[in-house]
Scaffold this active site. Structure first.
Site, PDB file in Angstrom:
ATOM      1  N   ARG A 174       0.751  -1.294   0.069  1.00 12.12           N
ATOM      2  CA  ARG A 174      -0.067  -0.094   0.103  1.00 12.12           C
ATOM      3  C   ARG A 174       0.906   1.122  -0.035  1.00 12.12           C
ATOM      4  O   ARG A 174       0.666   2.212  -0.632  1.00 12.12           O
ATOM      5  CB  ARG A 174      -0.880  -0.036   1.071  1.00 12.12           C
ATOM      6  CG  ARG A 174      -1.969  -0.989   1.084  1.00 12.12           C
ATOM      7  CD  ARG A 174      -2.871  -0.953   2.424  1.00 12.12           C
ATOM      8  NE  ARG A 174      -3.868   0.272   2.051  1.00 12.12           N
ATOM      9  CZ  ARG A 174      -4.618   0.584   3.264  1.00 12.12           C
ATOM     10  NH1 ARG A 174      -4.657   0.018   4.398  1.00 12.12           N
ATOM     11  NH2 ARG A 174      -5.445   1.806   3.185  1.00 12.12           N
ATOM     12  N   CYS A 231      -1.242   5.750   9.385  1.00  6.80           N
ATOM     13  CA  CYS A 231      -1.468   4.427   8.846  1.00  6.80           C
ATOM     14  C   CYS A 231      -2.736   4.577   7.741  1.00  6.80           C
ATOM     15  O   CYS A 231      -2.776   5.553   7.136  1.00  6.80           O
ATOM     16  CB  CYS A 231      -1.906   3.267   9.765  1.00  6.80           C
ATOM     17  SG  CYS A 231      -3.369   3.919  10.794  1.00  6.80           S
TER      18      CYS A 231
END
Length: 286
Positions: A174, A231
């Site tokens: 990611r 995050c």
């Protein structure tokens, strides 16, 4: 104060009858049945905490997927969980503390100090053949006072101009922009370093302080370094902050994290590998 408590330490408190407030925060992306798992079996005395409704609020996409709860709402939840001023609170989940760390961070942010993560979580408790109980448990309302501000937070503008080290706690794929299963744009905040939370753990337990110190030192974190963490939605970044504290460092949380950043079209996006280390973790992070 110690971030962690071991299963043996918690069980010793249980056997001695020492007051301990237990919070079960079972939550995972793609699994909406945390409460059902709790009802099927939890550590005796534990109260269930719902991450989506008690540890987060809900707003516009630009606010992110898990904005911090309003202080008054969180304070009411804390009292509902039975926490009194000065209580020792132990929090666990069954996912390496990825969800439990959100409750740990919020309680610390709210000014509570005796707050600990159960190292190894429910898996370690089960592995020790310690008892579980079924059903729902409620607590007598507590009197703890919560005021946010004990831990540092940063917003998107501060993350964009962060002069220290900004750590991206998501999985490496990611971060690099190879996949993005949840948010509208793939990639990372320019200048951030990849540091997946999965690398804070070994066999479901946090690495030792020495191991974590070495891990973060390899990313450039030293005493006095200004560290920011984000995050996907601000949940597992709290896990990174816990690991940093175990290693002897403090860090600021960007609560909106990538879910907020990627929903603001004016924010730039970087892709590709990190100039630091530790970007190979493949666990899906919140």
């Amino acid at each position: 104060m110690s971030v962690l408590i071991t299963v043996d330490q918690l069980n010793a408190r249980r056997l001695a009858g020492t007051r301990t407030v237990l919070l079960d925060v079972r939550w995972a992306l793609g699994d909406p049945h945390g409460h059902g798992h709790y009802v099927a079996g939890h550590i005796p005395g534990a109260v269930f905490v719902d991450l989506d409704t008690e540890l987060a609020s809900h707003g516009l996409p630009a606010d992110g997927r898990h904005p911090l709860p309003a202080e008054a709402d969180f304070a009411a939840a804390v009292r509902r969980w039975g926490i009194n001023s000065g209580d020792t609170v132990v929090i666990y989940d069954d996912a390496g503390a990825a969800a439990a760390a959100r409750a740990w961070w919020l309680l610390r942010h709210g000014g509570l100090t005796e707050v600990h993560l159960l190292d190894g979580g429910l898996g370690a408790w089960r592995a020790a053949n310690l008892p579980l109980t079924e059903g729902e448990e409620t607590a007598e309302p507590g009197d703890a006072v919560v005021h946010f501000g004990a831990l540092q937070t940063i917003d998107a503008d501060e993350a964009a101009t962060w002069a220290g080290i900004l750590l991206d706690a998501r999985a490496g794929q990611r971060y690099r922009g190879e996949v993005e299963p949840m948010d509208p744009r793939a990639g990372h905040i320019p200048g951030a370093l990849s540091a997946p939370t999965s690398e804070n753990l070994v066999d479901g337990h946090f690495c030792s302080p020495e191991q974590l110190r070495a891990r973060f030192a390899a990313l450039g974190v030293m005493e006095g370094t200004a560290v920011g963490v984000y995050c996907g939605s601000g949940v597992t970044a709290a896990h990174q902050i816990a690991a940093l504290e175990i290693a002897g460092f403090t860090a600021a949380l960007y609560p909106g994290s990538w879910s907020a950043w990627s929903n603001q079209p004016q924010r730039p996006v970087a892709t590709g590998p990190s100039s630091g280390r530790g970007e190979n973790g493949d666990r899906v992070e919140a």
